[in-house]
Design an enzyme around this catalytic site. Structure first.
Site, mmCIF file in Angstrom:
data_model
loop_
_atom_site.group_PDB
_atom_site.id
_atom_site.type_symbol
_atom_site.label_atom_id
_atom_site.label_comp_id
_atom_site.label_asym_id
_atom_site.label_seq_id
_atom_site.Cartn_x
_atom_site.Cartn_y
_atom_site.Cartn_z
ATOM 1 N N CYS A 173 2.483 0.125 4.376
ATOM 2 C CA CYS A 173 1.234 0.479 3.716
ATOM 3 C C CYS A 173 1.509 0.801 2.247
ATOM 4 O O CYS A 173 2.398 1.604 1.940
ATOM 5 C CB CYS A 173 0.635 1.678 4.444
ATOM 6 S SG CYS A 173 -0.613 2.567 3.525
ATOM 7 N N GLU A 174 0.766 0.179 1.369
ATOM 8 C CA GLU A 174 1.000 0.410 -0.056
ATOM 9 C C GLU A 174 0.544 1.799 -0.515
ATOM 10 O O GLU A 174 0.915 2.240 -1.593
ATOM 11 C CB GLU A 174 0.322 -0.667 -0.902
ATOM 12 C CG GLU A 174 -1.177 -0.627 -0.928
ATOM 13 C CD GLU A 174 -1.787 -1.746 -1.745
ATOM 14 O OE1 GLU A 174 -2.868 -1.516 -2.300
ATOM 15 O OE2 GLU A 174 -1.203 -2.838 -1.830
ATOM 16 N N HIS A 175 -0.254 2.477 0.281
ATOM 17 C CA HIS A 175 -0.731 3.796 -0.116
ATOM 18 C C HIS A 175 0.260 4.919 0.210
ATOM 19 O O HIS A 175 0.322 5.909 -0.506
ATOM 20 C CB HIS A 175 -2.072 4.102 0.559
ATOM 21 C CG HIS A 175 -3.133 3.121 0.198
ATOM 22 N ND1 HIS A 175 -4.007 2.594 1.116
ATOM 23 C CD2 HIS A 175 -3.448 2.547 -0.980
ATOM 24 C CE1 HIS A 175 -4.822 1.757 0.515
ATOM 25 N NE2 HIS A 175 -4.499 1.703 -0.749
ATOM 26 N N HIS A 176 1.010 4.764 1.313
ATOM 27 C CA HIS A 176 1.917 5.831 1.740
ATOM 28 C C HIS A 176 3.356 5.354 1.959
ATOM 29 O O HIS A 176 4.226 6.160 2.265
ATOM 30 C CB HIS A 176 1.420 6.455 3.047
ATOM 31 C CG HIS A 176 0.014 6.939 2.958
ATOM 32 N ND1 HIS A 176 -1.057 6.201 3.422
ATOM 33 C CD2 HIS A 176 -0.502 8.064 2.436
ATOM 34 C CE1 HIS A 176 -2.172 6.863 3.191
ATOM 35 N NE2 HIS A 176 -1.874 7.995 2.593
ATOM 36 N N GLN A 224 -3.846 -3.991 5.230
ATOM 37 C CA GLN A 224 -4.147 -4.972 6.272
ATOM 38 C C GLN A 224 -5.232 -5.960 5.847
ATOM 39 O O GLN A 224 -5.146 -7.158 6.129
ATOM 40 C CB GLN A 224 -4.556 -4.260 7.558
ATOM 41 C CG GLN A 224 -4.849 -5.216 8.698
ATOM 42 C CD GLN A 224 -5.177 -4.496 9.983
ATOM 43 O OE1 GLN A 224 -4.747 -3.371 10.202
ATOM 44 N NE2 GLN A 224 -5.937 -5.130 10.836
ATOM 45 N N HIS A 259 -1.400 1.822 12.387
ATOM 46 C CA HIS A 259 -0.943 2.332 11.097
ATOM 47 C C HIS A 259 -0.341 3.722 11.263
ATOM 48 O O HIS A 259 -1.031 4.649 11.699
ATOM 49 C CB HIS A 259 -2.119 2.398 10.118
ATOM 50 C CG HIS A 259 -2.703 1.056 9.804
ATOM 51 N ND1 HIS A 259 -2.545 0.479 8.567
ATOM 52 C CD2 HIS A 259 -3.421 0.181 10.559
ATOM 53 C CE1 HIS A 259 -3.152 -0.705 8.574
ATOM 54 N NE2 HIS A 259 -3.690 -0.896 9.769
ATOM 55 N N CYS A 268 0.348 5.674 8.951
ATOM 56 C CA CYS A 268 -0.303 6.607 8.027
ATOM 57 C C CYS A 268 -1.500 7.291 8.692
ATOM 58 O O CYS A 268 -1.919 8.362 8.259
ATOM 59 C CB CYS A 268 -0.713 5.917 6.732
ATOM 60 S SG CYS A 268 -1.843 4.528 6.930
#
Length: 189
Positions: free
Chosen positions: A80-83, A121, A149, A151
């Protein structure tokens, strides 16, 4: 920059991260962790160093008569690019050939190219659909992705049984709901 140089720099950053978290990267059990983590991250992001069109165009054949081609349940692992936490699941891809078809393993390789990047995703699904639509003569492409996920499971809302499904399609699949229904019937969804 060469692969070894990149991995060495990543290892150095992981060593700093371990220190910032309050542990000693030189203690037994952690002494090789920065290098192992660096190699794992380099591998997990190998999609940045691959060309999806080149992979797809390496195995294109004359159309042989199928009305729809489906490869289902292609497993993938991404970050995941956020976490920068893992998400993983399965992708199913269908397309209606228009004079060309592609080697089936190339569809799995295409999934890996985009999954092995920092990703969300929704974009993963869209990138696979767009790339196949652009590289191959088709009448339509459809991509379904279902993933879990970490996250959402190990931080934040901590929902253990949640899964996310995304769908992207083009051409005939956008125009004909019965063709989308046939795809979902054939993949058992």
């Amino acid at each position: 920059m060469e692969e070894n140089q990149i991995i060495e720099q990543l290892a150095s950053h992981y060593e700093s991260i371990i220190r910032l978290l309050g542990d000693d990267p030189a203690r037994q059990g952690l002494e090789k962790t920065p290098m192992r983590a660096a190699k794992a991250m380099y591998y997990a992001t190998s999609g940045y160093r691959q060309n999806p069109e080149q992979i797809l165009r390496s195995a294109v054949f004359d159309y042989a008569g199928s009305k729809i081609v489906i490869v289902k349940d292609i497993e993938f692992y991404s970050l995941c690019e956020h976490h920068i936490l893992p998400f993983f699941g399965k992708v199913s891809i269908g397309y209606v050939p228009d004079g060309e078809m592609i080697g089936l393993s190339k569809l799995a390789r295409l999934v890996n190219v985009f999954a092995r990047r920092l990703q969300v995703q929704e974009r993963l699904c869209a990138d696979i659909c767009r790339s196949l639509t652009e590289a191959l003569s088709t009448k339509g492409v459809i991509v379904s992705c279902t993933a879990e996920h970490l996250c959402m499971k190990m931080r934040g809302v901590e929902k253990q049984d949640s899964a996310t499904t995304t769908l992207e399609y083009s051409g005939l699949f956008a125009e004909d709901a019965s063709l989308r229904e046939e795809f979902f019937h054939l993949i058992g969804s």
